[in-house]
Motif scaffolding. Structure first.
Motif, PDB file in Angstrom:
ATOM      1  N   UNK A  51      23.249 -17.523  -5.082  1.00 10.84           N
ATOM      2  CA  UNK A  51      23.259 -17.798  -6.517  1.00 10.84           C
ATOM      3  C   UNK A  51      21.867 -18.228  -6.938  1.00 10.84           C
ATOM      4  N   UNK A  52      21.318 -17.509  -7.925  1.00 15.98           N
ATOM      5  CA  UNK A  52      20.019 -17.863  -8.484  1.00 15.98           C
ATOM      6  C   UNK A  52      20.287 -18.577  -9.809  1.00 15.98           C
ATOM      7  N   UNK A  53      20.380 -19.864  -9.773  1.00 21.45           N
ATOM      8  CA  UNK A  53      20.814 -20.650 -10.935  1.00 21.45           C
ATOM      9  C   UNK A  53      19.919 -20.427 -12.137  1.00 21.45           C
ATOM     10  N   UNK A  54      20.475 -19.807 -13.205  1.00 21.35           N
ATOM     11  CA  UNK A  54      19.792 -19.560 -14.475  1.00 21.35           C
ATOM     12  C   UNK A  54      18.547 -18.703 -14.320  1.00 21.35           C
ATOM     13  N   UNK A  55      18.404 -18.051 -13.183  1.00 22.43           N
ATOM     14  CA  UNK A  55      17.187 -17.284 -12.914  1.00 22.43           C
ATOM     15  C   UNK A  55      17.490 -15.799 -12.780  1.00 22.43           C
ATOM     16  N   UNK A  56      18.563 -15.504 -12.066  1.00 20.07           N
ATOM     17  CA  UNK A  56      18.867 -14.105 -11.819  1.00 20.07           C
ATOM     18  C   UNK A  56      20.308 -13.921 -11.430  1.00 20.07           C
ATOM     19  N   UNK A  57      20.671 -12.716 -11.037  1.00 19.16           N
ATOM     20  CA  UNK A  57      22.066 -12.417 -10.728  1.00 19.16           C
ATOM     21  C   UNK A  57      22.500 -12.994  -9.377  1.00 19.16           C
ATOM     22  N   UNK A  58      23.807 -13.123  -9.226  1.00 22.13           N
ATOM     23  CA  UNK A  58      24.377 -13.486  -7.940  1.00 22.13           C
ATOM     24  C   UNK A  58      24.471 -12.223  -7.092  1.00 22.13           C
ATOM     25  N   UNK A  59      24.089 -12.340  -5.836  1.00 22.39           N
ATOM     26  CA  UNK A  59      24.024 -11.188  -4.947  1.00 22.39           C
ATOM     27  C   UNK A  59      24.935 -11.427  -3.757  1.00 22.39           C
ATOM     28  N   UNK A  60      25.625 -10.383  -3.323  1.00 21.25           N
ATOM     29  CA  UNK A  60      26.565 -10.491  -2.209  1.00 21.25           C
ATOM     30  C   UNK A  60      26.247  -9.469  -1.126  1.00 21.25           C
ATOM     31  N   UNK A  61      26.603  -9.835   0.095  1.00 25.74           N
ATOM     32  CA  UNK A  61      26.560  -8.865   1.177  1.00 25.74           C
ATOM     33  C   UNK A  61      27.636  -7.812   0.934  1.00 25.74           C
ATOM     34  N   UNK A  62      27.392  -6.599   1.395  1.00 23.24           N
ATOM     35  CA  UNK A  62      28.361  -5.516   1.185  1.00 23.24           C
ATOM     36  C   UNK A  62      29.721  -5.845   1.794  1.00 23.24           C
ATOM     37  N   UNK A  63      29.705  -6.591   2.891  1.00 24.30           N
ATOM     38  CA  UNK A  63      30.950  -6.886   3.604  1.00 24.30           C
ATOM     39  C   UNK A  63      31.893  -7.788   2.817  1.00 24.30           C
ATOM     40  N   UNK A  64      31.381  -8.495   1.816  1.00 25.47           N
ATOM     41  CA  UNK A  64      32.226  -9.419   1.057  1.00 25.47           C
ATOM     42  C   UNK A  64      32.295  -9.075  -0.428  1.00 25.47           C
ATOM     43  N   UNK A  65      31.528  -8.086  -0.843  1.00 22.23           N
ATOM     44  CA  UNK A  65      31.472  -7.724  -2.260  1.00 22.23           C
ATOM     45  C   UNK A  65      32.864  -7.336  -2.758  1.00 22.23           C
ATOM     46  N   UNK A  66      33.238  -7.895  -3.902  1.00 21.03           N
ATOM     47  CA  UNK A  66      34.546  -7.625  -4.468  1.00 21.03           C
ATOM     48  C   UNK A  66      35.631  -8.556  -3.978  1.00 21.03           C
ATOM     49  N   UNK A  67      35.353  -9.316  -2.920  1.00 21.80           N
ATOM     50  CA  UNK A  67      36.353 -10.264  -2.392  1.00 21.80           C
ATOM     51  C   UNK A  67      35.888 -11.710  -2.546  1.00 21.80           C
ATOM     52  N   UNK A  68      34.595 -11.932  -2.445  1.00 23.37           N
ATOM     53  CA  UNK A  68      34.035 -13.288  -2.528  1.00 23.37           C
ATOM     54  C   UNK A  68      33.296 -13.444  -3.851  1.00 23.37           C
ATOM     55  N   UNK A  69      33.355 -14.658  -4.389  1.00 21.51           N
ATOM     56  CA  UNK A  69      32.662 -14.968  -5.640  1.00 21.51           C
ATOM     57  C   UNK A  69      31.967 -16.321  -5.511  1.00 21.51           C
ATOM     58  N   UNK A  70      30.695 -16.348  -5.885  1.00 20.48           N
ATOM     59  CA  UNK A  70      29.935 -17.599  -5.892  1.00 20.48           C
ATOM     60  C   UNK A  70      29.821 -18.080  -7.340  1.00 20.48           C
ATOM     61  N   UNK A  71      30.057 -19.348  -7.525  1.00 21.82           N
ATOM     62  CA  UNK A  71      29.885 -19.952  -8.843  1.00 21.82           C
ATOM     63  C   UNK A  71      29.189 -21.296  -8.692  1.00 21.82           C
ATOM     64  N   UNK A  72      28.722 -21.837  -9.792  1.00 23.22           N
ATOM     65  CA  UNK A  72      28.061 -23.137  -9.801  1.00 23.22           C
ATOM     66  C   UNK A  72      28.707 -23.994 -10.892  1.00 23.22           C
ATOM     67  N   UNK A  73      28.636 -25.309 -10.716  1.00 21.48           N
ATOM     68  CA  UNK A  73      29.112 -26.176 -11.790  1.00 21.48           C
ATOM     69  C   UNK A  73      28.037 -26.280 -12.865  1.00 21.48           C
ATOM     70  N   UNK A  74      28.362 -26.986 -13.946  1.00 27.69           N
ATOM     71  CA  UNK A  74      27.435 -27.026 -15.091  1.00 27.69           C
ATOM     72  C   UNK A  74      26.092 -27.649 -14.741  1.00 27.69           C
ATOM     73  N   UNK A  75      26.079 -28.547 -13.803  1.00 28.20           N
ATOM     74  CA  UNK A  75      24.815 -29.177 -13.412  1.00 28.20           C
ATOM     75  C   UNK A  75      23.995 -28.276 -12.503  1.00 28.20           C
ATOM     76  N   UNK A  76      24.675 -27.311 -11.903  1.00 30.10           N
ATOM     77  CA  UNK A  76      24.000 -26.453 -10.936  1.00 30.10           C
ATOM     78  C   UNK A  76      23.888 -27.059  -9.558  1.00 30.10           C
ATOM     79  N   UNK A  77      24.353 -28.291  -9.386  1.00 35.85           N
ATOM     80  CA  UNK A  77      24.163 -28.981  -8.117  1.00 35.85           C
ATOM     81  C   UNK A  77      25.293 -28.738  -7.118  1.00 35.85           C
TER      82      UNK A  77
END
Length: 126
Positions: A51-77
């Motif tokens: 996760x590139x917080x407020x900088x760029x897109x979230x990127x996934x390995x092909x092996x988990x794409x479509x099954x795993x999701x990364x998110x951040x809380x409002x603080x980003x921490x």
């Protein structure tokens, strides 16, 4: 300095879901980038996603794409790794890592991350 702590691992049956959490504390201006890696027994540690917080897109390995999701809380921490449709081959120790943003870095590489959590075991088995 920065401290990184993961939580949320456990045993889940195939097809199940699990959410991991990663909390960064300390000098959190150095944690714009939060990545997830995993290491299965007898294998090298591999990239899962970043996760590139407020900088760029979230990127996934092909092996988990479509099954795993990364998110951040409002603080980003705090970062979360939501894992759905889990497979036995997802069994591994999962690590969260944090890094400051550098435009020249390739955040698929674990060497780009100075701050690491202790890891949490995820086991997918019936």
């Amino acid at each position: 300095q920065v401290q990184v702590v993961e939580s949320g691992g456990g045993l889940v049956p195939p097809g199940g879901s699990l959410r991991l959490s990663c909390a960064a504390s300390g000098r959190t201006f150095n944690t714009k980038i939060m990545g997830w890696f995993r290491q299965a027994s007898g294998k090298e540690r591999e990239f899962v996603g970043v996760s590139h917080w407020s900088i760029g897109p979230t990127i996934y390995a092909d092996s988990v794409k479509g099954r795993f999701t990364i998110s951040r809380d409002n603080s980003g921490n705090t970062a979360y790794l939501q894992m759905n449709s889990l497979k036995p081959e997802d069994t591994a120790v999962y690590y969260c890592a944090a890094a400051p943003f550098k435009s020249s870095s390739n955040y698929r590489r674990e060497t780009e991350y100075p701050y690491w959590g202790q890891g949490t075991q995820v086991t997918v088995s019936s």
